[in-house]
Design a protein around this motif. Structure first.
Motif, mmCIF file in Angstrom:
data_model
loop_
_atom_site.group_PDB
_atom_site.id
_atom_site.type_symbol
_atom_site.label_atom_id
_atom_site.label_comp_id
_atom_site.label_asym_id
_atom_site.label_seq_id
_atom_site.Cartn_x
_atom_site.Cartn_y
_atom_site.Cartn_z
ATOM 1 N N ALA A 16 49.086 17.769 31.408
ATOM 2 C CA ALA A 16 49.338 19.386 31.539
ATOM 3 C C ALA A 16 48.425 20.030 29.708
ATOM 4 O O ALA A 16 49.305 19.463 28.584
ATOM 5 N N PRO A 17 47.918 20.647 29.358
ATOM 6 C CA PRO A 17 46.950 21.007 27.988
ATOM 7 C C PRO A 17 48.125 21.728 27.567
ATOM 8 O O PRO A 17 49.063 22.266 28.243
ATOM 9 N N ASP A 18 48.391 21.703 25.797
ATOM 10 C CA ASP A 18 49.084 22.675 25.448
ATOM 11 C C ASP A 18 48.352 23.857 25.076
ATOM 12 O O ASP A 18 46.849 24.136 26.057
ATOM 13 N N GLN A 19 48.736 25.212 25.291
ATOM 14 C CA GLN A 19 48.875 26.627 25.234
ATOM 15 C C GLN A 19 47.314 26.915 25.113
ATOM 16 O O GLN A 19 46.700 27.604 24.802
ATOM 17 N N GLY B 98 39.911 22.570 33.212
ATOM 18 C CA GLY B 98 40.047 21.870 34.444
ATOM 19 C C GLY B 98 41.109 21.207 34.946
ATOM 20 O O GLY B 98 41.764 20.888 36.322
ATOM 21 N N VAL B 99 42.049 20.368 34.201
ATOM 22 C CA VAL B 99 43.421 20.156 34.170
ATOM 23 C C VAL B 99 44.288 21.611 34.768
ATOM 24 O O VAL B 99 45.216 21.077 36.227
ATOM 25 N N ALA B 100 44.308 22.896 34.493
ATOM 26 C CA ALA B 100 44.693 23.803 34.748
ATOM 27 C C ALA B 100 44.232 23.956 36.016
ATOM 28 O O ALA B 100 45.584 25.161 36.786
ATOM 29 N N VAL B 101 44.119 24.325 36.489
ATOM 30 C CA VAL B 101 43.805 24.974 37.623
ATOM 31 C C VAL B 101 43.183 24.079 39.043
ATOM 32 O O VAL B 101 42.712 24.002 39.891
ATOM 33 N N MET C 102 56.621 21.968 41.737
ATOM 34 C CA MET C 102 54.765 22.046 41.533
ATOM 35 C C MET C 102 53.906 21.707 40.169
ATOM 36 O O MET C 102 54.071 20.885 38.834
ATOM 37 N N ASP C 103 52.389 21.562 40.969
ATOM 38 C CA ASP C 103 51.256 20.894 39.387
ATOM 39 C C ASP C 103 50.722 21.822 39.007
ATOM 40 O O ASP C 103 50.388 22.652 39.218
ATOM 41 N N VAL C 104 50.073 21.386 37.667
ATOM 42 C CA VAL C 104 49.821 22.422 37.206
ATOM 43 C C VAL C 104 48.633 23.581 37.866
ATOM 44 O O VAL C 104 49.070 23.987 37.051
ATOM 45 N N GLY C 105 48.100 22.589 38.310
ATOM 46 C CA GLY C 105 46.619 23.911 39.245
ATOM 47 C C GLY C 105 47.103 24.440 40.035
ATOM 48 O O GLY C 105 46.873 25.964 39.990
ATOM 49 N N GLN C 106 48.249 24.586 40.709
ATOM 50 C CA GLN C 106 49.041 25.958 41.336
ATOM 51 C C GLN C 106 49.731 26.307 40.278
ATOM 52 O O GLN C 106 50.371 28.069 40.775
ATOM 53 N N ARG C 107 50.127 26.156 39.677
ATOM 54 C CA ARG C 107 51.255 27.435 38.252
ATOM 55 C C ARG C 107 49.938 28.401 37.749
ATOM 56 O O ARG C 107 50.633 29.122 37.676
ATOM 57 N N PHE C 108 48.907 27.954 37.878
ATOM 58 C CA PHE C 108 47.584 28.526 36.315
ATOM 59 C C PHE C 108 46.544 29.370 38.398
ATOM 60 O O PHE C 108 45.621 29.305 38.378
ATOM 61 N N ALA C 109 47.174 29.603 39.589
ATOM 62 C CA ALA C 109 46.508 30.576 40.666
ATOM 63 C C ALA C 109 45.067 31.664 40.042
ATOM 64 O O ALA C 109 44.036 31.447 40.061
ATOM 65 N N ALA C 110 45.759 33.067 38.748
ATOM 66 C CA ALA C 110 45.162 33.704 38.446
ATOM 67 C C ALA C 110 44.223 32.758 37.795
ATOM 68 O O ALA C 110 43.251 33.720 37.810
ATOM 69 N N LEU C 111 44.372 31.869 36.966
ATOM 70 C CA LEU C 111 43.304 31.664 35.741
ATOM 71 C C LEU C 111 42.250 30.627 36.615
ATOM 72 O O LEU C 111 41.070 31.314 36.597
#
Length: 303
Positions: free
Chosen positions: A43-46, A33-36, A1-10
């Motif tokens: 992947a950006p750190d938290q 941009g990378v997160a979504v 799963m890529d980063v964008g898929q993990r941050f669906a709500a964001l």
């Protein structure tokens, strides 16, 4: 799963904020941009992502106060839920607020965030009547009383149930309560998540309606439904009671025809020899046949 898929709500949160994103510093803009999934890169750190999200919301708050509203927190993707939990703890003193809603009995990643909680209870009968009258002024008193009794203060149920009722009928028809798609979805996740044997017991209890036929059911086969806050089991008689009548209706609606037929056969087997309930037909509104004076038949739940 890529980063964008993990941050669906964001992604849903920042999608309307294109103008605010455009004026962010490049690093912050890249992190979101990378997160979504709108940009490529590591992947950006938290911490970087949290600071970027606060920055874009602060840009929006320059125009007016911003309230981030998140419904159904229990269904939020884990990455976004973690990010929003951190965000909520850093908004003190700003013009940004966060309001999240979680269904009673459901867990969420916000439980340990130390945020203020407000419990919203069901509507009382008077408020339920007011809502029902405003939404369905043509509903007859008998049907309105049944809707209020079945809904038990659930506003969604008060709006959904009359859509399946005949507004001109003086009294509601016999039979199980029809449950619309939105109400089915409300209960489906908890019901579908149960073991098959537990769902089978719930269907028997829903169709039987007395809740008193199952003292021999092993406790561990009912515990998943108890933990999901769908039923109460009497500690002595082992009788089953649904916490909400619409849960009972949803269990029936979510079952198949073959499952209901098998459940009715099992219920007949559980009846003592000679019991009239062994021959009860399904519930349906009675209509006169050749005899105009024929009384309504007794019935069990509709298969």
């Amino acid at each position: 799963m890529d980063v964008g898929q993990r941050f669906a709500a964001l992604h849903q949160l920042v999608a309307p904020l294109g103008a605010e994103l455009a004026v962010l510093p490049p690093d912050a803009r890249r992190a979101i941009g990378v997160a979504v999934g709108l940009a490529e890169g590591p992947a950006p750190d938290q911490l970087a992502l949290t600071n970027a999200l606060i920055a874009v919301l602060s840009e929006a708050a320059d125009q007016d106060a911003v309230l981030v509203m998140v419904d159904d927190l229990q269904w939020l993707d884990r990455a976004s839920a973690t990010l929003f939990g951190i965000l909520a703890r850093r908004l003190g003193g700003s013009r940004i607020g966060l309001l999240g809603v979680v269904r009673t009995g459901e867990g969420s990643m916000f439980e340990e965030a130390g945020l203020a909680e407000i419990t919203v209870g069901p509507l009382d009968d008077e408020d339920a009547k007011t809502l029902l009258t405003e939404a369905f002024p043509e509903l007859r008193p008998g049907t309105a009383r049944q809707v209020i009794a079945e809904a038990q203060g659930n506003p969604l149920a008060l709006i959904e149930l009359p859509a399946h009722a005949d507004p001109t009928a003086d009294e509601p028809p016999l039979g199980r309560t029809p449950v619309g798609r939105r109400l089915q979805l409300t209960f489906a996740r908890r019901i579908d998540g149960l073991p098959a044997v537990t769902r089978g017991h719930l269907l028997l209890a829903a169709l039987d309606a007395t809740g008193e036929l199952f003292p021999a059911i092993p406790a561990d086969e009912l515990e998943p439904a108890e933990r999901a806050r769908l039923i109460r089991v009497h500690p002595v008689t082992r009788g089953i009671r649904f916490r909400h009548p619409l849960t009972r209706a949803s269990v029936v609606e979510l079952s198949t025809v073959e499952e209901r037929r098998a459940a009715h056969r099992r219920l007949a087997e559980l009846q003592p020899a000679g019991s009239e309930r062994r021959a009860w037909p399904p519930c349906r509104p009675w209509r006169p046949t050749r005899s105009a004076h024929r009384p309504p038949i007794r019935c069990a739940a509709t298969p």
